[in-house]
Design an enzyme around this catalytic site. Sequence first.
Site, short mmCIF file in Angstrom:
data_model
loop_
_atom_site.label_atom_id
_atom_site.label_comp_id
_atom_site.label_asym_id
_atom_site.label_seq_id
_atom_site.Cartn_x
_atom_site.Cartn_y
_atom_site.Cartn_z
N HIS A 124 -49.90 -68.00 -17.93
CA HIS A 124 -49.86 -67.48 -16.56
C HIS A 124 -51.20 -67.81 -15.91
O HIS A 124 -52.22 -67.88 -16.60
CB HIS A 124 -49.67 -65.96 -16.65
CG HIS A 124 -49.41 -65.26 -15.36
ND1 HIS A 124 -50.42 -64.89 -14.50
CD2 HIS A 124 -48.26 -64.83 -14.80
CE1 HIS A 124 -49.89 -64.26 -13.46
NE2 HIS A 124 -48.58 -64.20 -13.61
N ASP A 201 -52.54 -62.26 -24.37
CA ASP A 201 -51.93 -61.79 -23.13
C ASP A 201 -50.58 -61.18 -23.50
O ASP A 201 -49.62 -61.89 -23.78
CB ASP A 201 -51.78 -62.97 -22.16
CG ASP A 201 -50.98 -62.60 -20.91
OD1 ASP A 201 -50.41 -61.49 -20.86
OD2 ASP A 201 -50.92 -63.44 -19.99
N GLN A 204 -45.85 -59.78 -21.19
CA GLN A 204 -44.40 -59.79 -21.40
C GLN A 204 -44.00 -59.22 -22.75
O GLN A 204 -42.91 -58.67 -22.90
CB GLN A 204 -43.85 -61.23 -21.28
CG GLN A 204 -44.01 -61.86 -19.92
CD GLN A 204 -43.21 -61.14 -18.84
OE1 GLN A 204 -42.16 -60.55 -19.11
NE2 GLN A 204 -43.70 -61.18 -17.61
N LYS A 227 -45.04 -53.59 -16.20
CA LYS A 227 -44.07 -54.40 -16.94
C LYS A 227 -43.52 -53.66 -18.16
O LYS A 227 -42.72 -54.20 -18.91
CB LYS A 227 -44.72 -55.73 -17.36
CG LYS A 227 -45.04 -56.62 -16.16
CD LYS A 227 -45.39 -58.00 -16.59
CE LYS A 227 -46.14 -58.77 -15.52
NZ LYS A 227 -45.24 -59.48 -14.60
N CYS A 365 -46.05 -68.29 -11.41
CA CYS A 365 -47.50 -68.30 -11.69
C CYS A 365 -47.83 -69.11 -12.94
O CYS A 365 -48.79 -68.81 -13.65
CB CYS A 365 -48.06 -66.88 -11.83
SG CYS A 365 -47.92 -65.90 -10.34
N1 PMP Z 1 -49.51 -62.79 -17.99
C1 PMP Z 1 -48.17 -62.86 -18.03
C2 PMP Z 1 -47.50 -63.53 -19.17
C3 PMP Z 1 -47.42 -62.28 -17.00
O1 PMP Z 1 -46.08 -62.34 -17.05
C4 PMP Z 1 -48.09 -61.64 -15.94
C5 PMP Z 1 -47.31 -61.03 -14.79
N2 PMP Z 1 -46.31 -61.87 -14.27
C6 PMP Z 1 -49.47 -61.59 -15.96
C7 PMP Z 1 -50.15 -62.18 -16.99
C8 PMP Z 1 -50.26 -60.92 -14.88
O2 PMP Z 1 -49.97 -59.56 -14.89
P1 PMP Z 1 -50.44 -58.61 -13.68
O3 PMP Z 1 -50.02 -59.34 -12.43
O4 PMP Z 1 -49.68 -57.36 -13.91
O5 PMP Z 1 -51.90 -58.45 -13.78
#
Ligand code: PMP
Length: 407
Positions: A124, A201, A204, A227, A365
């Site tokens: 991401h 990270d 998910q 999430k 993203c």
């Molecule tokens: N890493 C991953 C794998 C994600 O799916 C996301 C959210 N789509 C993020 C990081 C970023 O998370 P947040 O926007 O809640 O900070």
Amino acid sequence: GTSFDVEKIRQDFPVLHQEVNGKPLAYFDNAATTQKPQAVLDALTHYYTQDNANIHRGIHTLAERATAAFEHTRETVRTFLNAPSAEEIIFTRGTTEGINLVASSWGHTHLQAGDEVIISGMEHHSNIVPWQMVCEARGATLKVIPVRADGSLDLEAFEALVSSRTKMVAVVYVSNSLGTINPVKTIIDKAHAVGARVLIDGAQASSHLNIDVQALDCDFYVFSGHKIYGPTGVGALFGKREVLEAMPPYQGGGEMIKEVTFEKTTYNDIPYKFEAGTPNIADVVAMKAAIDYLQALGKDNLAAYEHELLTYATQAVQDIPGLKLVGTASEKISILSFVLEGIHHFDIGMMLDARGVAIRTGHHCTQPLMHHFGLEGTARASFAFYNTTEEVDRMVEGLHRIAKLKG
Ligand code: PMP
């Protein structure tokens, strides 16, 4: 067949019971954010109607109650991640802030010219950009583990990348774009063998897998409350005690200090050293309700049902003309990413929305990953335990109609 009572569970989620464009809502955008059970909404209301006060400094009753509730969540997150101690849990705004905290605080004090940071090709943007920023500032180099055609990581290539120059490996546990579950334990062990630190990270992974940071032996683990069926604007960072203690503060302000004079400030102990200012108390408190909710249902049960949904949906889209799945690794969570030949993913999203079906479209993203597959974006349906096969049927029926439009 499953004994999982999805209709009963759906009663816990008020938002699911509505019509969108005249059709019952089918919410398949759970990888972007999950819906909130009534218990989380109740926790927020309870906090603001009964306990609202600033924490840690007050000696009055409400301040004590608010502090206790806030710190109870820290202990709940500790058990959620199986961290050794609650002091190793730092509250953040979410995954993004957790990664930025580590990249900034750890990165600026531990990276030098010639050092290398390894990420993966399916990160991401939040696990790419902070590392690019600190690598640029420190003269370090960013390396990328390649992604294979099925959407899994090329571990042989990773082994060739890891060296004594590697100081940090920051990888995603589960891809938000593909659903791939990465072999992070193997990656962590190989990184540790060369003395590198590892950040996972868990944005998910945390709602689908049982997380055990001690078994993984990762140095850092980050996730977002929104999430895991909790509120937005809150998340947590786990860091190993000795690593956190050796890191400088991320932000300066109240709460993170022991003593302040104009000449010198001494910093508070962990976790407070990394929690400057009044935190997001209400949402931290309510995040506990989300974790309690998940733990009561049992993540194994939830994951088993979600896997049934994934298998069902994967089968059901097979005969849609021109549909191609993106990400077909054997280890996956319940994410179905796809493209339809000749039809833009935005149009798929809009036409499904007209049928009450909410999916995500675009690059999710993960632009470098999309470019790797020669795509601008995909359509992504991400399933949660409150989704049903009947909802999947409605999406599949919609996709059949959309596929026909092309001809
Ligand atoms: N890493 C991953 C794998 C994600 O799916 C996301 C959210 N789509 C993020 C990081 C970023 O998370 P947040 O926007 O809640 O900070």
